[in-house]
Design a protein around this motif. Structure first.
Motif, PDB file in Angstrom:
ATOM      1  N   TYR A  80       0.792  -1.219   0.000  1.00  0.00           N
ATOM      2  CA  TYR A  80       0.000   0.000   0.000  1.00  0.00           C
ATOM      3  C   TYR A  80       0.831   1.278   0.000  1.00  0.00           C
ATOM      4  N   SER A  81       2.142   1.170   0.023  1.00  0.00           N
ATOM      5  CA  SER A  81       2.955   2.378   0.058  1.00  0.00           C
ATOM      6  C   SER A  81       3.080   3.049  -1.299  1.00  0.00           C
ATOM      7  N   SER A  82       2.929   2.303  -2.361  1.00  0.00           N
ATOM      8  CA  SER A  82       3.100   2.888  -3.689  1.00  0.00           C
ATOM      9  C   SER A  82       2.234   2.164  -4.702  1.00  0.00           C
ATOM     10  N   GLU A  83       1.327   2.907  -5.331  1.00  0.00           N
ATOM     11  CA  GLU A  83       0.433   2.290  -6.304  1.00  0.00           C
ATOM     12  C   GLU A  83       1.187   1.716  -7.496  1.00  0.00           C
ATOM     13  N   GLY A 143      -8.042   0.979  -1.188  1.00  0.00           N
ATOM     14  CA  GLY A 143      -8.337   2.307  -1.717  1.00  0.00           C
ATOM     15  C   GLY A 143      -7.410   2.689  -2.858  1.00  0.00           C
ATOM     16  N   GLN A 144      -6.906   1.686  -3.567  1.00  0.00           N
ATOM     17  CA  GLN A 144      -5.941   1.894  -4.647  1.00  0.00           C
ATOM     18  C   GLN A 144      -6.664   2.133  -5.968  1.00  0.00           C
ATOM     19  N   ALA A 145      -7.180   3.323  -6.166  1.00  0.00           N
ATOM     20  CA  ALA A 145      -7.968   3.635  -7.359  1.00  0.00           C
ATOM     21  C   ALA A 145      -7.166   3.471  -8.645  1.00  0.00           C
ATOM     22  N   VAL A 164     -13.789   0.398   3.500  1.00  0.00           N
ATOM     23  CA  VAL A 164     -12.659   1.283   3.821  1.00  0.00           C
ATOM     24  C   VAL A 164     -12.969   2.745   3.506  1.00  0.00           C
ATOM     25  N   GLY A 165     -14.152   3.008   2.968  1.00  0.00           N
ATOM     26  CA  GLY A 165     -14.560   4.382   2.691  1.00  0.00           C
ATOM     27  C   GLY A 165     -13.862   5.020   1.511  1.00  0.00           C
ATOM     28  N   SER A 166     -13.565   4.226   0.495  1.00  0.00           N
ATOM     29  CA  SER A 166     -12.889   4.754  -0.686  1.00  0.00           C
ATOM     30  C   SER A 166     -13.918   5.209  -1.725  1.00  0.00           C
ATOM     31  N   LEU A 167     -14.267   6.480  -1.658  1.00  0.00           N
ATOM     32  CA  LEU A 167     -15.228   7.049  -2.597  1.00  0.00           C
ATOM     33  C   LEU A 167     -14.700   6.992  -4.031  1.00  0.00           C
ATOM     34  N   GLU A 168     -13.396   7.180  -4.200  1.00  0.00           N
ATOM     35  CA  GLU A 168     -12.798   7.141  -5.531  1.00  0.00           C
ATOM     36  C   GLU A 168     -12.956   5.745  -6.156  1.00  0.00           C
ATOM     37  N   CYS A 169     -12.709   4.697  -5.377  1.00  0.00           N
ATOM     38  CA  CYS A 169     -12.881   3.325  -5.882  1.00  0.00           C
ATOM     39  C   CYS A 169     -14.354   3.032  -6.141  1.00  0.00           C
TER      40      CYS A 169
END
Length: 170
Positions: free
Chosen positions: A7-10, A43-45, A75-80
């Motif tokens: 999760y540190s870097s997409e 949350g990795q869009a 996780v509350g990822s609106l973008e995803c």
């Protein structure tokens, strides 16, 4: 060898998964989660968008019945969530506990995500009602009785000359 998301870097996560040869719908872990599940959960869009472009099954469920939309809601990822909804994911899909993504967003306290999913569900329901009411109307928008076929509009050109009966007399 399957790799999970870092999760540190997409972009680094994407290259690790590509190098490992993970299939787009192949479970990446023992719980039956695909790379799309992992992307949505983190949350990795950016990574989820790449998955969407590779033909991922958006409605694939893991051993808990969660699809990527459930993971994004938890996780509350609106973008995803927005990416998934724009890709025609089933927002009414229930997990093994009978919960939709909307239910999970409300339960986890992600109000913005919950309101977004509620709005999308409302819009989809309105479209379904319009489609079903349109199927009960003819081409002019007039109600039609079952089995009734009624042509509507202009039947053909109106400037054609009609032959009169006295035209046939010689």
């Amino acid at each position: 060898m399957l790799m999970t998301l870092d999760y540190s870097s997409e972009s680094h996560s994407l290259s690790l998964l590509l190098e490992s040869g993970t299939g787009v719908n192949a479970p990446a872990d023992g719980l039956g989660q695909s790379p799309a599940h992992l992307a949505a959960c983190g949350g990795q869009a950016f990574f989820l968008l790449w998955q969407l472009q590779t033909g991922v099954n958006l409605n694939q469920q893991d051993c808990h019945g969660d699809a990527p939309i459930h993971k994004a809601a938890k996780v509350g990822s609106l973008e995803c969530l927005a990416l998934l909804v724009a890709s025609d994911v089933r927002i009414d899909l229930c997990n093994n506990d009978g919960q939709t993504a909307e239910d999970l967003a409300w339960a986890c306290g992600f109000l913005e995500c919950a309101k977004f999913l509620t709005t999308v569900k409302h819009i989809q329901n309105m479209k379904l009602r319009e489609q079903s009411s349109d199927s009960l109307k003819d081409n002019c928008g007039l109600p039609r009785e079952a089995g009734q076929k009624r042509p509507c509009g202009i039947m053909g050109p109106t400037d054609r000359k009609r032959r009169r009966s006295d035209d046939f007399v010689s």
